[in-house]
Design an enzyme around this catalytic site. Structure first.
Site, mmCIF file in Angstrom:
data_model
loop_
_atom_site.group_PDB
_atom_site.id
_atom_site.type_symbol
_atom_site.label_atom_id
_atom_site.label_comp_id
_atom_site.label_asym_id
_atom_site.label_seq_id
_atom_site.Cartn_x
_atom_site.Cartn_y
_atom_site.Cartn_z
ATOM 1 N N ASP A 36 1.415 -48.065 15.351
ATOM 2 C CA ASP A 36 0.184 -48.656 15.588
ATOM 3 C C ASP A 36 0.366 -50.064 16.273
ATOM 4 O O ASP A 36 -0.183 -51.074 15.855
ATOM 5 C CB ASP A 36 -0.844 -48.807 14.309
ATOM 6 C CG ASP A 36 -1.231 -47.410 13.727
ATOM 7 O OD1 ASP A 36 -1.562 -46.670 14.297
ATOM 8 O OD2 ASP A 36 -0.685 -47.309 12.400
ATOM 9 N N GLN A 246 4.274 -43.111 16.978
ATOM 10 C CA GLN A 246 4.603 -43.633 15.484
ATOM 11 C C GLN A 246 5.724 -44.901 15.633
ATOM 12 O O GLN A 246 5.694 -45.584 16.654
ATOM 13 C CB GLN A 246 5.255 -42.481 14.420
ATOM 14 C CG GLN A 246 4.222 -41.447 14.056
ATOM 15 C CD GLN A 246 4.206 -40.014 15.049
ATOM 16 O OE1 GLN A 246 5.020 -40.018 15.626
ATOM 17 N NE2 GLN A 246 2.880 -39.868 15.076
#
Length: 451
Positions: A36, A246
Protein backbone atom coordinates in the site's frame (compact mmCIF):
# COMPACT_ATOMS: atom_id res chain seq x y z
CA UNK A 1 21.30 9.41 -12.65
CA UNK A 2 20.13 6.54 -14.79
CA UNK A 3 21.99 3.34 -13.91
CA UNK A 4 21.78 1.43 -17.16
CA UNK A 5 24.84 -0.70 -17.64
CA UNK A 6 26.32 -1.76 -20.95
CA UNK A 7 26.46 -5.47 -21.59
CA UNK A 8 27.40 -7.75 -24.42
CA UNK A 9 24.60 -8.91 -26.66
CA UNK A 10 24.12 -12.65 -26.59
CA UNK A 11 23.78 -14.25 -30.00
CA UNK A 12 20.98 -16.65 -30.78
CA UNK A 13 23.68 -19.29 -31.10
CA UNK A 14 24.91 -20.71 -27.77
CA UNK A 15 28.44 -19.74 -26.66
CA UNK A 16 28.77 -17.32 -29.55
CA UNK A 17 29.17 -13.59 -28.91
CA UNK A 18 29.38 -10.89 -31.54
CA UNK A 19 30.99 -8.44 -29.12
CA UNK A 20 28.47 -5.65 -29.79
CA UNK A 21 27.73 -3.53 -26.74
CA UNK A 22 24.12 -2.59 -26.06
CA UNK A 23 22.17 -0.85 -23.32
CA UNK A 24 19.39 -2.60 -21.46
CA UNK A 25 16.88 -1.24 -18.97
CA UNK A 26 15.29 -3.85 -16.76
CA UNK A 27 13.87 -1.94 -13.79
CA UNK A 28 12.11 -3.53 -10.83
CA UNK A 29 9.64 -1.59 -8.70
CA UNK A 30 8.85 -2.99 -5.24
CA UNK A 31 7.17 -1.96 -2.01
CA UNK A 32 9.64 -1.25 0.80
CA UNK A 33 7.15 -1.67 3.66
CA UNK A 34 3.99 -3.79 4.14
CA UNK A 35 2.41 -2.84 0.84
CA UNK A 36 0.00 0.00 0.00
CA UNK A 37 2.94 2.34 -0.58
CA UNK A 38 1.62 3.80 -3.84
CA UNK A 39 3.22 1.48 -6.39
CA UNK A 40 0.33 1.91 -8.83
CA UNK A 41 0.71 5.66 -8.98
CA UNK A 42 4.48 5.51 -9.50
CA UNK A 43 4.21 2.78 -12.13
CA UNK A 44 1.65 4.88 -13.98
CA UNK A 45 3.87 7.95 -13.59
CA UNK A 46 7.01 6.47 -15.16
CA UNK A 47 5.42 3.88 -17.46
CA UNK A 48 5.52 6.18 -20.48
CA UNK A 49 9.28 5.53 -20.65
CA UNK A 50 8.77 1.77 -21.02
CA UNK A 51 7.82 -0.69 -23.71
CA UNK A 52 6.60 -3.41 -21.32
CA UNK A 53 5.17 -3.41 -17.79
CA UNK A 54 5.22 -6.87 -16.25
CA UNK A 55 3.43 -7.92 -13.07
CA UNK A 56 5.51 -10.70 -11.54
CA UNK A 57 3.65 -12.00 -8.46
CA UNK A 58 0.42 -12.02 -6.47
CA UNK A 59 -3.17 -12.07 -7.58
CA UNK A 60 -6.30 -10.03 -7.06
CA UNK A 61 -5.37 -9.66 -3.40
CA UNK A 62 -3.41 -6.60 -4.57
CA UNK A 63 -4.87 -3.24 -5.40
CA UNK A 64 -3.39 -0.30 -7.29
CA UNK A 65 -5.26 2.99 -7.34
CA UNK A 66 -4.42 5.37 -10.19
CA UNK A 67 -5.73 8.89 -10.67
CA UNK A 68 -5.35 9.95 -14.28
CA UNK A 69 -7.14 12.62 -16.29
CA UNK A 70 -9.54 13.23 -13.42
CA UNK A 71 -10.49 9.55 -13.30
CA UNK A 72 -9.78 7.08 -10.52
CA UNK A 73 -8.99 3.55 -11.65
CA UNK A 74 -8.60 0.57 -9.32
CA UNK A 75 -6.57 -2.30 -10.71
CA UNK A 76 -6.09 -5.69 -9.10
CA UNK A 77 -4.55 -7.96 -11.74
CA UNK A 78 -3.79 -5.91 -14.83
CA UNK A 79 -0.45 -4.03 -14.70
CA UNK A 80 -0.65 -0.29 -14.19
CA UNK A 81 0.92 0.39 -17.59
CA UNK A 82 -2.43 -0.40 -19.21
CA UNK A 83 -3.06 3.37 -19.33
CA UNK A 84 -0.55 3.80 -22.17
CA UNK A 85 -1.44 2.57 -25.69
CA UNK A 86 2.19 1.90 -26.68
CA UNK A 87 2.91 -0.38 -23.71
CA UNK A 88 2.50 -4.14 -23.65
CA UNK A 89 1.21 -5.05 -20.17
CA UNK A 90 2.05 -8.59 -19.09
CA UNK A 91 0.87 -10.84 -16.26
CA UNK A 92 3.80 -13.13 -15.46
CA UNK A 93 4.02 -16.76 -14.48
CA UNK A 94 4.56 -15.83 -10.82
CA UNK A 95 0.99 -14.56 -10.58
CA UNK A 96 -2.18 -16.45 -9.75
CA UNK A 97 -5.23 -15.49 -11.77
CA UNK A 98 -8.93 -15.60 -11.03
CA UNK A 99 -10.24 -15.51 -14.62
CA UNK A 100 -13.64 -14.15 -13.59
CA UNK A 101 -11.98 -11.19 -11.84
CA UNK A 102 -9.60 -10.67 -14.75
CA UNK A 103 -12.39 -10.51 -17.32
CA UNK A 104 -14.44 -8.16 -15.14
CA UNK A 105 -11.41 -5.87 -14.86
CA UNK A 106 -10.86 -5.99 -18.62
CA UNK A 107 -14.51 -5.13 -19.21
CA UNK A 108 -14.32 -2.14 -16.85
CA UNK A 109 -11.26 -0.79 -18.64
CA UNK A 110 -12.82 -1.27 -22.06
CA UNK A 111 -15.95 0.54 -20.87
CA UNK A 112 -13.65 3.39 -19.84
CA UNK A 113 -12.18 3.53 -23.36
CA UNK A 114 -8.93 1.86 -22.28
CA UNK A 115 -8.04 -0.95 -24.67
CA UNK A 116 -6.83 -4.28 -23.27
CA UNK A 117 -5.97 -5.83 -26.64
CA UNK A 118 -2.20 -5.63 -25.92
CA UNK A 119 -2.51 -7.47 -22.59
CA UNK A 120 -0.53 -10.72 -22.43
CA UNK A 121 -0.89 -13.48 -19.86
CA UNK A 122 1.79 -16.06 -19.15
CA UNK A 123 0.70 -19.54 -20.15
CA UNK A 124 2.44 -20.75 -16.98
CA UNK A 125 0.53 -18.55 -14.53
CA UNK A 126 -1.70 -20.56 -12.19
CA UNK A 127 -5.46 -20.29 -11.92
CA UNK A 128 -7.48 -19.57 -8.81
CA UNK A 129 -10.31 -22.10 -8.67
CA UNK A 130 -13.63 -21.86 -6.80
CA UNK A 131 -12.44 -24.34 -4.16
CA UNK A 132 -9.40 -22.14 -3.47
CA UNK A 133 -11.66 -19.29 -2.42
CA UNK A 134 -13.77 -21.61 -0.26
CA UNK A 135 -10.72 -23.08 1.45
CA UNK A 136 -9.20 -19.65 2.05
CA UNK A 137 -12.29 -18.38 3.82
CA UNK A 138 -12.80 -21.59 5.80
CA UNK A 139 -9.20 -21.64 6.99
CA UNK A 140 -9.33 -18.03 8.19
CA UNK A 141 -12.63 -18.70 9.98
CA UNK A 142 -11.15 -21.71 11.74
CA UNK A 143 -8.14 -19.69 12.95
CA UNK A 144 -10.44 -17.19 14.65
CA UNK A 145 -8.46 -14.51 16.51
CA UNK A 146 -5.23 -16.04 15.20
CA UNK A 147 -6.26 -15.42 11.59
CA UNK A 148 -3.55 -14.25 9.21
CA UNK A 149 -5.72 -11.55 7.68
CA UNK A 150 -5.91 -12.80 4.10
CA UNK A 151 -8.26 -11.25 1.56
CA UNK A 152 -10.08 -14.63 1.33
CA UNK A 153 -9.75 -14.57 -2.43
CA UNK A 154 -8.08 -17.95 -2.75
CA UNK A 155 -4.53 -16.67 -3.23
CA UNK A 156 -2.81 -18.79 -0.58
CA UNK A 157 -4.54 -22.08 -1.49
CA UNK A 158 -3.72 -21.50 -5.19
CA UNK A 159 -0.03 -21.07 -4.38
CA UNK A 160 -0.21 -24.13 -2.12
CA UNK A 161 -1.46 -26.21 -5.05
CA UNK A 162 1.26 -24.74 -7.26
CA UNK A 163 3.94 -25.86 -4.79
CA UNK A 164 2.17 -29.18 -4.29
CA UNK A 165 2.07 -29.79 -8.08
CA UNK A 166 -1.70 -29.98 -8.05
CA UNK A 167 -2.20 -26.57 -9.63
CA UNK A 168 -3.99 -25.76 -12.86
CA UNK A 169 -2.30 -23.33 -15.22
CA UNK A 170 -3.61 -20.84 -17.76
CA UNK A 171 -2.37 -23.01 -20.62
CA UNK A 172 -4.56 -25.87 -19.39
CA UNK A 173 -7.61 -23.85 -20.43
CA UNK A 174 -6.60 -24.29 -24.06
CA UNK A 175 -6.94 -28.09 -23.94
CA UNK A 176 -10.33 -29.23 -22.65
CA UNK A 177 -9.24 -32.85 -22.19
CA UNK A 178 -6.23 -31.93 -20.05
CA UNK A 179 -8.24 -29.35 -18.15
CA UNK A 180 -10.94 -31.84 -17.19
CA UNK A 181 -8.35 -34.42 -16.14
CA UNK A 182 -6.60 -31.92 -13.89
CA UNK A 183 -9.88 -30.80 -12.35
CA UNK A 184 -10.76 -34.43 -11.65
CA UNK A 185 -7.41 -35.00 -9.92
CA UNK A 186 -7.75 -31.83 -7.85
CA UNK A 187 -11.33 -32.53 -6.77
CA UNK A 188 -10.41 -36.00 -5.55
CA UNK A 189 -8.56 -34.20 -2.77
CA UNK A 190 -10.38 -30.88 -2.44
CA UNK A 191 -13.90 -32.31 -2.16
CA UNK A 192 -12.85 -34.43 0.78
CA UNK A 193 -11.46 -31.39 2.57
CA UNK A 194 -14.41 -29.17 1.70
CA UNK A 195 -17.05 -31.70 2.67
CA UNK A 196 -15.50 -33.73 5.48
CA UNK A 197 -13.34 -31.13 7.20
CA UNK A 198 -15.29 -27.91 6.72
CA UNK A 199 -18.80 -29.17 5.93
CA UNK A 200 -18.95 -27.08 2.76
CA UNK A 201 -20.55 -27.89 -0.61
CA UNK A 202 -18.41 -29.90 -3.02
CA UNK A 203 -17.85 -29.48 -6.76
CA UNK A 204 -18.21 -31.60 -9.87
CA UNK A 205 -15.86 -31.60 -12.84
CA UNK A 206 -18.68 -30.50 -15.12
CA UNK A 207 -19.63 -27.63 -12.85
CA UNK A 208 -16.14 -26.10 -12.94
CA UNK A 209 -15.42 -26.97 -16.57
CA UNK A 210 -18.58 -25.26 -17.78
CA UNK A 211 -17.65 -22.03 -16.02
CA UNK A 212 -13.91 -21.95 -16.74
CA UNK A 213 -13.96 -23.09 -20.35
CA UNK A 214 -16.27 -20.15 -21.04
CA UNK A 215 -13.62 -17.87 -19.57
CA UNK A 216 -11.04 -19.54 -21.81
CA UNK A 217 -12.68 -18.21 -24.95
CA UNK A 218 -12.27 -14.64 -23.73
CA UNK A 219 -8.66 -14.83 -22.56
CA UNK A 220 -7.28 -17.25 -25.20
CA UNK A 221 -6.02 -14.43 -27.50
CA UNK A 222 -3.99 -13.00 -24.61
CA UNK A 223 -2.14 -16.20 -23.61
CA UNK A 224 1.56 -16.13 -24.46
CA UNK A 225 4.99 -17.53 -23.65
CA UNK A 226 6.18 -14.57 -21.64
CA UNK A 227 9.76 -15.38 -20.64
CA UNK A 228 11.25 -15.55 -24.17
CA UNK A 229 9.33 -12.43 -25.14
CA UNK A 230 10.66 -10.37 -22.24
CA UNK A 231 14.21 -11.63 -22.68
CA UNK A 232 14.11 -10.73 -26.37
CA UNK A 233 12.80 -7.28 -25.50
CA UNK A 234 15.64 -6.65 -23.06
CA UNK A 235 18.14 -7.92 -25.60
CA UNK A 236 16.75 -5.51 -28.18
CA UNK A 237 17.32 -2.43 -25.95
CA UNK A 238 13.65 -2.13 -25.01
CA UNK A 239 12.65 -0.93 -21.55
CA UNK A 240 10.89 -3.33 -19.21
CA UNK A 241 9.35 -2.39 -15.86
CA UNK A 242 8.80 -5.30 -13.47
CA UNK A 243 5.90 -4.36 -11.20
CA UNK A 244 5.50 -5.98 -7.81
CA UNK A 245 2.41 -6.11 -5.62
CA UNK A 246 2.29 -6.09 -1.80
CA UNK A 247 5.56 -5.16 -0.03
CA UNK A 248 8.90 -6.49 1.23
CA UNK A 249 7.65 -7.28 4.74
CA UNK A 250 4.89 -9.44 3.22
CA UNK A 251 7.36 -11.63 1.31
CA UNK A 252 6.87 -15.34 1.97
CA UNK A 253 10.54 -15.82 2.86
CA UNK A 254 11.64 -12.40 4.09
CA UNK A 255 8.48 -10.94 5.61
CA UNK A 256 6.81 -11.16 9.03
CA UNK A 257 5.91 -14.85 8.64
CA UNK A 258 3.24 -16.22 8.94
CA UNK A 259 1.53 -12.83 8.48
CA UNK A 260 2.68 -12.61 4.89
CA UNK A 261 1.46 -13.18 1.36
CA UNK A 262 2.07 -16.46 -0.48
CA UNK A 263 4.51 -15.20 -3.11
CA UNK A 264 7.72 -13.17 -3.41
CA UNK A 265 7.11 -9.42 -3.81
CA UNK A 266 10.81 -8.71 -3.34
CA UNK A 267 13.08 -7.92 -6.30
CA UNK A 268 14.25 -11.52 -6.65
CA UNK A 269 10.65 -12.49 -7.37
CA UNK A 270 10.87 -10.55 -10.63
CA UNK A 271 13.39 -13.06 -11.95
CA UNK A 272 11.44 -16.19 -11.03
CA UNK A 273 8.03 -14.59 -11.61
CA UNK A 274 8.81 -13.70 -15.22
CA UNK A 275 11.72 -15.90 -16.21
CA UNK A 276 14.66 -13.54 -16.56
CA UNK A 277 18.15 -13.79 -15.08
CA UNK A 278 19.36 -11.41 -12.35
CA UNK A 279 21.90 -9.88 -14.74
CA UNK A 280 18.95 -8.46 -16.68
CA UNK A 281 18.02 -6.16 -13.76
CA UNK A 282 19.67 -2.74 -13.92
CA UNK A 283 17.85 -0.75 -11.26
CA UNK A 284 15.58 -1.47 -8.31
CA UNK A 285 13.15 1.20 -7.11
CA UNK A 286 11.73 0.84 -3.61
CA UNK A 287 8.57 2.74 -2.66
CA UNK A 288 7.84 3.79 0.92
CA UNK A 289 5.23 6.04 2.46
CA UNK A 290 6.45 8.99 4.52
CA UNK A 291 4.81 7.07 7.36
CA UNK A 292 3.85 3.38 7.37
CA UNK A 293 0.71 1.25 7.20
CA UNK A 294 -0.26 -2.38 7.03
CA UNK A 295 -3.46 -4.36 6.52
CA UNK A 296 -4.32 -7.48 8.47
CA UNK A 297 -2.66 -9.12 11.43
CA UNK A 298 0.96 -9.29 12.46
CA UNK A 299 3.62 -7.29 14.32
CA UNK A 300 3.90 -3.55 13.77
CA UNK A 301 6.46 -1.80 16.03
CA UNK A 302 5.48 1.82 15.24
CA UNK A 303 1.71 1.31 15.15
CA UNK A 304 -0.25 4.17 16.70
CA UNK A 305 -3.47 3.49 18.60
CA UNK A 306 -3.98 7.15 19.40
CA UNK A 307 -5.23 10.34 17.74
CA UNK A 308 -2.13 10.53 15.54
CA UNK A 309 -2.91 7.09 14.14
CA UNK A 310 -6.47 8.19 13.40
CA UNK A 311 -5.18 11.30 11.66
CA UNK A 312 -2.97 9.20 9.38
CA UNK A 313 -5.97 7.05 8.45
CA UNK A 314 -8.33 9.97 7.86
CA UNK A 315 -5.96 12.34 6.05
CA UNK A 316 -4.23 9.60 4.07
CA UNK A 317 -7.53 7.80 3.23
CA UNK A 318 -6.00 4.60 4.51
CA UNK A 319 -8.48 1.99 3.37
CA UNK A 320 -7.50 -1.06 1.32
CA UNK A 321 -8.06 -0.82 -2.44
CA UNK A 322 -8.99 -4.49 -2.61
CA UNK A 323 -10.88 -5.10 0.61
CA UNK A 324 -11.83 -1.65 1.84
CA UNK A 325 -10.42 -2.58 5.24
CA UNK A 326 -9.07 0.21 7.41
CA UNK A 327 -5.29 0.08 7.49
CA UNK A 328 -3.20 0.22 10.63
CA UNK A 329 -0.92 3.27 10.69
CA UNK A 330 2.25 4.44 12.40
CA UNK A 331 5.36 6.59 12.17
CA UNK A 332 7.96 5.95 9.47
CA UNK A 333 10.10 2.93 10.34
CA UNK A 334 13.64 3.40 9.01
CA UNK A 335 14.64 -0.05 10.30
CA UNK A 336 12.18 -1.73 7.96
CA UNK A 337 13.20 0.40 4.98
CA UNK A 338 16.88 -0.30 5.66
CA UNK A 339 16.01 -4.00 5.66
CA UNK A 340 14.17 -3.56 2.34
CA UNK A 341 17.26 -1.88 0.89
CA UNK A 342 19.34 -4.95 1.74
CA UNK A 343 16.85 -7.63 0.72
CA UNK A 344 16.00 -6.01 -2.61
CA UNK A 345 19.29 -4.35 -3.45
CA UNK A 346 17.49 -1.02 -3.80
CA UNK A 347 19.24 1.57 -5.95
CA UNK A 348 16.63 4.28 -5.36
CA UNK A 349 13.96 5.16 -2.82
CA UNK A 350 10.63 6.79 -3.66
CA UNK A 351 8.72 8.52 -0.87
CA UNK A 352 4.95 8.88 -1.20
CA UNK A 353 2.28 10.78 0.76
CA UNK A 354 4.71 13.33 2.19
CA UNK A 355 1.79 15.78 2.16
CA UNK A 356 0.01 13.80 4.89
CA UNK A 357 2.74 14.79 7.37
CA UNK A 358 1.87 18.46 6.85
CA UNK A 359 -0.80 18.00 9.54
CA UNK A 360 1.72 17.27 12.32
CA UNK A 361 3.63 19.79 14.48
CA UNK A 362 6.39 17.27 15.14
CA UNK A 363 7.24 14.06 13.33
CA UNK A 364 8.80 10.90 14.69
CA UNK A 365 11.05 8.46 12.85
CA UNK A 366 11.90 5.01 14.21
CA UNK A 367 15.69 4.60 13.92
CA UNK A 368 16.12 1.36 15.92
CA UNK A 369 14.31 -1.19 18.10
CA UNK A 370 14.82 -2.20 21.71
CA UNK A 371 13.88 -5.57 23.16
CA UNK A 372 15.01 -7.14 26.43
CA UNK A 373 17.79 -4.62 26.84
CA UNK A 374 19.19 -5.12 23.34
CA UNK A 375 19.18 -2.53 20.56
CA UNK A 376 18.51 -3.60 16.97
CA UNK A 377 19.40 -1.49 13.94
CA UNK A 378 17.92 -4.03 11.51
CA UNK A 379 14.85 -6.26 11.53
CA UNK A 380 15.42 -9.02 14.10
CA UNK A 381 15.62 -12.51 12.65
CA UNK A 382 13.62 -14.10 15.45
CA UNK A 383 9.88 -13.52 15.31
CA UNK A 384 9.45 -13.27 19.10
CA UNK A 385 11.93 -10.40 19.25
CA UNK A 386 10.19 -8.56 16.43
CA UNK A 387 6.77 -9.08 18.02
CA UNK A 388 7.99 -7.42 21.24
CA UNK A 389 10.27 -4.79 19.71
CA UNK A 390 9.82 -1.23 20.98
CA UNK A 391 10.64 1.62 18.58
CA UNK A 392 13.46 4.04 19.31
CA UNK A 393 12.39 7.41 17.92
CA UNK A 394 14.08 10.57 16.81
CA UNK A 395 11.83 13.60 16.62
CA UNK A 396 11.90 16.15 13.82
CA UNK A 397 10.01 19.44 13.40
CA UNK A 398 6.97 19.52 11.15
CA UNK A 399 6.25 22.17 8.52
CA UNK A 400 2.51 22.86 8.95
CA UNK A 401 1.99 24.12 5.44
CA UNK A 402 0.38 22.80 2.26
CA UNK A 403 3.01 21.21 -0.01
CA UNK A 404 0.70 19.69 -2.62
CA UNK A 405 1.63 22.40 -5.11
CA UNK A 406 5.40 21.87 -4.82
CA UNK A 407 7.03 20.54 -7.99
CA UNK A 408 10.73 20.80 -7.13
CA UNK A 409 12.70 19.77 -4.07
CA UNK A 410 13.72 23.39 -3.49
CA UNK A 411 10.06 24.46 -3.26
CA UNK A 412 9.48 22.24 -0.23
CA UNK A 413 9.72 23.88 3.22
CA UNK A 414 13.12 23.42 4.86
CA UNK A 415 11.67 21.06 7.49
CA UNK A 416 10.26 18.83 4.72
CA UNK A 417 13.59 18.85 2.88
CA UNK A 418 15.36 17.96 6.12
CA UNK A 419 12.93 15.09 6.67
CA UNK A 420 13.68 13.64 3.23
CA UNK A 421 17.44 14.06 3.75
CA UNK A 422 17.16 12.32 7.12
CA UNK A 423 15.31 9.37 5.56
CA UNK A 424 17.84 9.26 2.74
CA UNK A 425 20.79 9.13 5.15
CA UNK A 426 19.18 6.38 7.25
CA UNK A 427 18.53 4.23 4.17
CA UNK A 428 21.89 5.06 2.55
CA UNK A 429 20.02 5.20 -0.75
CA UNK A 430 19.07 8.33 -2.73
CA UNK A 431 15.45 9.47 -2.82
CA UNK A 432 14.58 9.67 -6.52
CA UNK A 433 10.96 10.87 -6.32
CA UNK A 434 8.65 12.43 -3.75
CA UNK A 435 4.86 12.28 -4.03
CA UNK A 436 3.09 15.28 -2.48
CA UNK A 437 -0.45 14.35 -3.52
CA UNK A 438 -2.49 11.57 -5.14
CA UNK A 439 -2.41 12.70 -8.77
CA UNK A 440 0.32 11.92 -11.28
CA UNK A 441 1.34 15.59 -11.48
CA UNK A 442 1.85 15.91 -7.73
CA UNK A 443 5.27 14.29 -7.81
CA UNK A 444 8.73 15.79 -7.45
CA UNK A 445 11.08 14.09 -9.93
CA UNK A 446 14.37 14.46 -8.11
CA UNK A 447 16.63 11.79 -9.57
CA UNK A 448 14.71 10.32 -12.48
CA UNK A 449 15.79 11.11 -16.02
CA UNK A 450 13.67 8.50 -17.76
CA UNK A 451 14.54 7.20 -21.15
Amino acid sequence: MRRVRERRRESAEPNNFDGELIKMAGIVLVGAQWGDEGKGKITDLIADDFDYVVRFQGGNNAGHTIIHGGRMLKLHLIPSGIMYPHITPIIGNGCVIDPKVLIEEMDRLEADDLSTHRLLISCNAHLIMPYHRDLDGASEHRLGKAEIGTTRRGIGPAYQDKAGRLGIRVQDLTDEHIFRKKIEAALAEKNDILGKVYGLPIYTVEQIAEEYLAYAERIRPHIAEVSPLVNRALGACQWVLFEGAQGTLLDLDHGTYPFVTSSSPTAGGACTGVGVGPKRIDRVLGIAKAYITRVGSGPFPTELDDENGKRFIEIGCEYGTTTGRERRAGWYDAVIVRYAVEVNGLTDLIITKLDVLSAFDTIKVCVAYECDGHRYSTVPGHQSVFHHAKPVYEELPGWNTDITGCRTFEELPKAARDYITFIEDLADVPVAMIAVGPSREQTIMRRWEGR
